[in-house]
Design a protein around this motif. Structure first.
Motif, PDB file in Angstrom:
ATOM      1  N   GLY A  40       0.819  -1.173   0.176  1.00  0.00           N
ATOM      2  CA  GLY A  40      -0.016  -0.003  -0.099  1.00  0.00           C
ATOM      3  C   GLY A  40       0.612   1.277  -0.130  1.00  0.00           C
ATOM      4  N   TYR A  41       2.292   1.047  -0.220  1.00  0.00           N
ATOM      5  CA  TYR A  41       2.997   2.400  -0.294  1.00  0.00           C
ATOM      6  C   TYR A  41       2.990   2.973  -1.544  1.00  0.00           C
ATOM      7  CZ  TYR A  41       4.402   0.868   4.380  1.00  0.00           C
ATOM      8  OH  TYR A  41       4.518   0.412   5.600  1.00  0.00           O
ATOM      9  N   GLU A  42       3.145   4.344  -1.804  1.00  0.00           N
ATOM     10  CA  GLU A  42       3.521   4.976  -2.920  1.00  0.00           C
ATOM     11  C   GLU A  42       4.996   4.715  -3.428  1.00  0.00           C
ATOM     12  OE1 GLU A  42       2.054   8.987  -3.770  1.00  0.00           O
ATOM     13  OE2 GLU A  42       0.267   8.435  -2.929  1.00  0.00           O
ATOM     14  N   VAL A  43       5.252   4.137  -4.590  1.00  0.00           N
ATOM     15  CA  VAL A  43       6.436   4.087  -5.048  1.00  0.00           C
ATOM     16  C   VAL A  43       6.649   4.305  -6.369  1.00  0.00           C
ATOM     17  CG1 VAL A  43       8.185   2.069  -5.651  1.00  0.00           C
ATOM     18  CG2 VAL A  43       6.239   1.644  -3.767  1.00  0.00           C
ATOM     19  N   VAL A  44       7.777   5.107  -6.547  1.00  0.00           N
ATOM     20  CA  VAL A  44       8.341   5.575  -7.675  1.00  0.00           C
ATOM     21  C   VAL A  44       9.739   4.832  -8.383  1.00  0.00           C
ATOM     22  CG1 VAL A  44       9.458   7.423  -9.133  1.00  0.00           C
ATOM     23  CG2 VAL A  44       7.690   7.686  -7.327  1.00  0.00           C
ATOM     24  N   GLY A  45       9.460   4.081  -9.306  1.00  0.00           N
ATOM     25  CA  GLY A  45      10.586   3.425 -10.057  1.00  0.00           C
ATOM     26  C   GLY A  45      11.450   4.359 -10.733  1.00  0.00           C
ATOM     27  N   VAL A  46      12.789   3.992 -10.698  1.00  0.00           N
ATOM     28  CA  VAL A  46      13.820   4.895 -11.462  1.00  0.00           C
ATOM     29  C   VAL A  46      14.709   3.828 -12.183  1.00  0.00           C
ATOM     30  CG1 VAL A  46      15.740   6.571 -11.122  1.00  0.00           C
ATOM     31  CG2 VAL A  46      13.576   6.749  -9.608  1.00  0.00           C
ATOM     32  N   ASP A  47      14.988   4.183 -13.303  1.00  0.00           N
ATOM     33  CA  ASP A  47      16.179   3.209 -14.116  1.00  0.00           C
ATOM     34  C   ASP A  47      16.543   4.011 -15.189  1.00  0.00           C
ATOM     35  OD1 ASP A  47      16.461  -0.007 -14.055  1.00  0.00           O
ATOM     36  OD2 ASP A  47      17.256   0.914 -15.796  1.00  0.00           O
ATOM     37  N   SER A  48      17.981   3.637 -15.663  1.00  0.00           N
ATOM     38  CA  SER A  48      18.610   4.426 -16.970  1.00  0.00           C
ATOM     39  C   SER A  48      17.831   3.735 -18.279  1.00  0.00           C
ATOM     40  CB  SER A  48      20.031   4.125 -16.885  1.00  0.00           C
ATOM     41  OG  SER A  48      20.338   2.894 -16.941  1.00  0.00           O
ATOM     42  N   ASP A  49      17.356   2.512 -18.312  1.00  0.00           N
ATOM     43  CA  ASP A  49      16.744   1.837 -19.323  1.00  0.00           C
ATOM     44  C   ASP A  49      15.257   2.256 -19.496  1.00  0.00           C
ATOM     45  OD1 ASP A  49      15.840   0.161 -21.140  1.00  0.00           O
ATOM     46  OD2 ASP A  49      17.025  -1.471 -20.340  1.00  0.00           O
ATOM     47  N   GLU A  50      14.905   3.093 -20.555  1.00  0.00           N
ATOM     48  CA  GLU A  50      13.515   3.393 -20.879  1.00  0.00           C
ATOM     49  C   GLU A  50      12.644   2.220 -21.001  1.00  0.00           C
ATOM     50  OE1 GLU A  50      11.387   5.847 -24.483  1.00  0.00           O
ATOM     51  OE2 GLU A  50      13.473   5.814 -24.261  1.00  0.00           O
ATOM     52  N   ARG A  51      12.922   1.156 -21.255  1.00  0.00           N
ATOM     53  CA  ARG A  51      12.166  -0.124 -21.515  1.00  0.00           C
ATOM     54  C   ARG A  51      11.807  -0.503 -20.165  1.00  0.00           C
ATOM     55  NH1 ARG A  51      15.339  -4.103 -24.466  1.00  0.00           N
ATOM     56  NH2 ARG A  51      17.093  -2.874 -23.343  1.00  0.00           N
ATOM     57  N   ARG A  52      12.551  -0.397 -19.228  1.00  0.00           N
ATOM     58  CA  ARG A  52      12.372  -0.984 -17.856  1.00  0.00           C
ATOM     59  C   ARG A  52      11.392  -0.077 -17.262  1.00  0.00           C
ATOM     60  NH1 ARG A  52      18.035  -3.480 -15.311  1.00  0.00           N
ATOM     61  NH2 ARG A  52      17.946  -5.279 -16.583  1.00  0.00           N
ATOM     62  N   VAL A  53      11.642   1.204 -17.249  1.00  0.00           N
ATOM     63  CA  VAL A  53      10.682   2.301 -16.768  1.00  0.00           C
ATOM     64  C   VAL A  53       9.335   1.944 -17.246  1.00  0.00           C
ATOM     65  CG1 VAL A  53      10.151   4.753 -16.916  1.00  0.00           C
ATOM     66  CG2 VAL A  53      12.722   3.928 -16.315  1.00  0.00           C
ATOM     67  N   ALA A  54       9.187   1.859 -18.626  1.00  0.00           N
ATOM     68  CA  ALA A  54       7.867   1.669 -19.342  1.00  0.00           C
ATOM     69  C   ALA A  54       7.229   0.563 -18.785  1.00  0.00           C
ATOM     70  CB  ALA A  54       8.170   1.806 -20.687  1.00  0.00           C
ATOM     71  N   GLN A  55       8.163  -0.560 -18.738  1.00  0.00           N
ATOM     72  CA  GLN A  55       7.349  -1.974 -18.229  1.00  0.00           C
ATOM     73  C   GLN A  55       6.970  -1.772 -16.763  1.00  0.00           C
ATOM     74  OE1 GLN A  55       7.123  -4.599 -20.130  1.00  0.00           O
ATOM     75  NE2 GLN A  55       5.718  -5.337 -18.736  1.00  0.00           N
ATOM     76  N   ALA A  56       7.594  -0.923 -15.704  1.00  0.00           N
ATOM     77  CA  ALA A  56       7.008  -0.727 -14.369  1.00  0.00           C
ATOM     78  C   ALA A  56       5.886  -0.191 -14.354  1.00  0.00           C
ATOM     79  CB  ALA A  56       8.099  -0.013 -13.500  1.00  0.00           C
ATOM     80  N   LEU A  57       5.772   0.871 -15.314  1.00  0.00           N
ATOM     81  CA  LEU A  57       4.411   1.544 -15.435  1.00  0.00           C
ATOM     82  C   LEU A  57       3.267   0.669 -16.200  1.00  0.00           C
ATOM     83  CD1 LEU A  57       5.498   5.134 -16.750  1.00  0.00           C
ATOM     84  CD2 LEU A  57       4.601   4.427 -14.538  1.00  0.00           C
ATOM     85  N   THR A  58       3.607  -0.190 -17.027  1.00  0.00           N
ATOM     86  CA  THR A  58       2.508  -0.960 -17.657  1.00  0.00           C
ATOM     87  C   THR A  58       2.150  -2.225 -16.627  1.00  0.00           C
ATOM     88  OG1 THR A  58       3.528  -0.794 -19.848  1.00  0.00           O
ATOM     89  CG2 THR A  58       2.257  -3.069 -19.537  1.00  0.00           C
ATOM     90  N   ASP A  59       3.162  -2.773 -15.966  1.00  0.00           N
ATOM     91  CA  ASP A  59       2.870  -3.845 -14.705  1.00  0.00           C
ATOM     92  C   ASP A  59       2.454  -3.168 -13.462  1.00  0.00           C
ATOM     93  OD1 ASP A  59       4.062  -5.381 -16.707  1.00  0.00           O
ATOM     94  OD2 ASP A  59       5.757  -5.576 -15.604  1.00  0.00           O
ATOM     95  N   GLN A  60       2.169  -1.862 -13.411  1.00  0.00           N
ATOM     96  CA  GLN A  60       1.604  -1.216 -12.324  1.00  0.00           C
ATOM     97  C   GLN A  60       2.196  -1.644 -10.971  1.00  0.00           C
ATOM     98  OE1 GLN A  60      -2.449  -1.745 -12.815  1.00  0.00           O
ATOM     99  NE2 GLN A  60      -2.905  -0.244 -14.471  1.00  0.00           N
ATOM    100  N   ILE A  61       3.584  -1.577 -11.125  1.00  0.00           N
ATOM    101  CA  ILE A  61       4.111  -1.792  -9.765  1.00  0.00           C
ATOM    102  C   ILE A  61       4.615  -0.685  -9.136  1.00  0.00           C
ATOM    103  CG2 ILE A  61       5.004  -4.125 -10.475  1.00  0.00           C
ATOM    104  CD1 ILE A  61       7.699  -2.884 -11.061  1.00  0.00           C
ATOM    105  N   ALA A  62       4.386   0.662  -9.593  1.00  0.00           N
ATOM    106  CA  ALA A  62       4.774   1.838  -9.133  1.00  0.00           C
ATOM    107  C   ALA A  62       3.807   2.830  -9.585  1.00  0.00           C
ATOM    108  CB  ALA A  62       6.197   1.983  -9.608  1.00  0.00           C
TER     109      ALA A  62
END
Length: 133
Positions: A40-62
């Motif tokens: 239930g925490y708010e999480v922001v994901g950070v990475d240098s790889d654009e694909r990993r950033v997009a995947q985190a948003l798609t998978d709704q893990i952040a």
């Protein structure tokens, strides 16, 4: 993987207003994002790889994800990462990048920085630059 990092999750206070950032969205970082998000925490994901950033948003893990170079001290200020309560550095296999990122976060004023170490020497280096856990 060293499972002692799991003690971090046990130490979490039930304050749902706390915000986290996870730097490094590889397997370990994604697992940390997912676990915090499920708690239930708010999480922001950070990475240098654009694909990993997009995947985190798609998978709704952040709730948000940012692409940036974590070895650039100005990048954290520009992205607002320094305003987040706890930042977790999940860059385990790239020791130099992990140590520089941890140092940048501490110098930027982030109070709680937790970093994953991949070896004993890595752990010693992280503690020297001010890792919280």
């Amino acid at each position: 993987m060293n499972l002692t990092f799991l003690s971090f999750f046990r130490s979490l206070q039930p304050d749902r207003n706390k915000h986290y950032a996870v730097i490094g969205l590889g397997r370990f970082g994604r697992a940390v994002c997912h676990t915090l998000h499920q708690l239930g925490y708010e999480v922001v994901g950070v990475d240098s790889d654009e694909r990993r950033v997009a995947q985190a948003l798609t998978d709704q893990i952040a709730v948000g994800a940012v692409q940036l170079n974590s070895t650039d001290p100005a990048a954290f200020q520009e992205a607002g990462i320094c305003e987040i309560d706890t930042v977790i550095v999940a860059i385990g296999n790239y020791i130099e990048e992990s140590v520089i990122t941890t140092l940048n976060l501490k110098e930027a004023g982030v109070a709680c920085v937790v970093a994953r170490a991949s070896s004993q020497i890595h752990e010693k280096l992280l503690k020297k630059v001010g890792q919280t856990m």
